[in-house]
Design an enzyme around this catalytic site. Structure first.
Site, PDB file in Angstrom:
ATOM      1  N   LYS A  52       0.803  -1.079   0.048  1.00 16.50           N
ATOM      2  CA  LYS A  52      -0.071   0.061  -0.166  1.00 16.50           C
ATOM      3  C   LYS A  52       0.814   1.268   0.095  1.00 16.50           C
ATOM      4  CE  LYS A  52      -4.004  -2.297   2.130  1.00 16.50           C
ATOM      5  NZ  LYS A  52      -4.715  -2.735   3.400  1.00 16.50           N
ATOM      6  N   GLN A  96      -4.883  -1.383   9.470  1.00 15.05           N
ATOM      7  CA  GLN A  96      -4.826  -2.691   8.726  1.00 15.05           C
ATOM      8  C   GLN A  96      -5.548  -3.886   9.805  1.00 15.05           C
ATOM      9  OE1 GLN A  96      -3.724  -3.471   5.713  1.00 15.05           O
ATOM     10  NE2 GLN A  96      -4.397  -5.567   6.134  1.00 15.05           N
ATOM     11  N   ASP A 119     -11.329   2.788   3.798  1.00 17.28           N
ATOM     12  CA  ASP A 119     -11.746   1.462   3.605  1.00 17.28           C
ATOM     13  C   ASP A 119     -13.263   1.320   3.542  1.00 17.28           C
ATOM     14  OD1 ASP A 119      -9.721  -0.472   3.614  1.00 17.28           O
ATOM     15  OD2 ASP A 119      -9.453  -0.613   5.786  1.00 17.28           O
TER      16      ASP A 119
END
Ligand code: NAD
Length: 281
Positions: A52, A96, A119
């Site tokens: 990422k 995460q 997200d």
């Protein structure tokens, strides 16, 4: 048969996003910023976060990874999120997953303000998506959606079958297809006749986590098959779709690896840029 090349599509998307970041820089004299919080030393999470960060830098985003040991307490994480929520240089925040057991996932997800929730997991964004309003959309289903649209730009009236009802994949996928005027069936572990349901689909999206569950005789001729699954097996990584069989029937199919996977990170960058743009308007 069209082999949907997720690697190529993700590279094209990143290139588009790189141009967009440089355009935004000339307008606002700043670039979108993505901050990722990584807790613990789980190897897959470390690899995801590294990828990422690398992709974010590649398109010109300001990118930061904040690491904590497994033993970090929940309050430290919530306080950090609070600071990042208030930091104007941060457009998007991602924690995460999975988290260590002593940290409450729901609390963490809800601590990130919806405007920075890249997200798309915050209940406000989930609600906005299901109401058809603008929102951050979870990255993997967004990637699937973009791949489907590449093959078939007009989805109106198509019959779509989604296998799996997770908050991460199946449910948001269903909302995206509904928004495109598909007739959507969402199936799951308690569905009575999964094969019969799949046979109805002009589009089938499999997000289950069972190696090669979807067989060739489950698929209607000329359908589009999107395989979200990533399953480690003795013969290597395979998807939820029996690729050899299904690719003989379908009009288009994503391979595993090299299909949906590469699109996920590109969509995270896209979400970060969208959050930045909304914050400027
Ligand atoms: P999950 O375990 O949260 O959900 C799985 C879903 O499948 C559940 O809704 C369950 O009801 C359904 N299911 C289970 N057994 C079934 C059966 N026999 N028939 C029909 N449905 C059944 O999983 P998830 O997080 O949505 O992930 C699904 C898969 O996608 C996994 O293989 C995961 O590794 C992969 N994944 C890939 C990406 C990517 O970037 N490509 C991202 C996230 C997850």
């Amino acid at each position: 048969m069209i082999l949907i090349d997720g690697k190529k599509e993700a590279a094209n998307l990143r290139e588009e996003l790189r141009k967009e970041v440089s355009r935004l820089k000339t307008i606002y004299n700043k670039v979108p910023g993505l901050t990722v919080i990584l807790i613990g030393d789980l190897t897959p999470s470390q690899i995801y976060v590294r990828n990422k960060e690398k992709s974010a830098k590649e398109v010109g985003l300001k990118s930061e990874v904040i690491k904590y040991p497994d033993s970090v307490d929940e309050k430290t994480i919530l306080d950090k999120i609070d600071k990042l929520n208030k930091d104007e240089t941060v457009s998007g925040i991602l924690v995460q997953l999975p988290l260590p057991k002593h940290i409450n996932k729901k609390k963490v997800i809800e601590a990130i303000i919806p405007e920075k929730d890249v997200d798309g997991f915050h209940p406000v964004n989930v609600g906005n998506l299901s109401s058809g309003y603008e929102s951050s959309v979870p990255c993997t289903p967004l990637g699937c959606y973009l791949l489907i649209k590449k093959v078939e730009p007009n989805l109106s009236g198509k019959k779509a079958v989604v296998i799996g009802r997770s908050n991460l994949n199946g449910k948001p996928m269903t909302q995206l297809l509904l928004k495109e005027n598909c007739t959507v069936t969402i199936t799951h572990s308690k569905t009575k006749d999964l094969k019969g349901e799949c046979l109805q689909g002009d589009i089938v999206v499999a997000a289950v986590g069972i190696p090669e569950l979807v067989k060739g005789d489950w698929i209607k001729k000329n359908s589009i098959v999107i395989d979200v699954g990533i399953n480690k097996t003795e013969k290597g990584i395979v998807g939820d779709v029996a690729f050899e069989e299904v690719s003989k029937i379908a009009k288009a199919i994503t391979p595993v690896p090299g299909g949906v996977g590469p699109m996920t990170i590109a969509c995270l960058l896209k979400n970060t840029i969208e959050c930045f743009k909304r914050s400027q308007s």
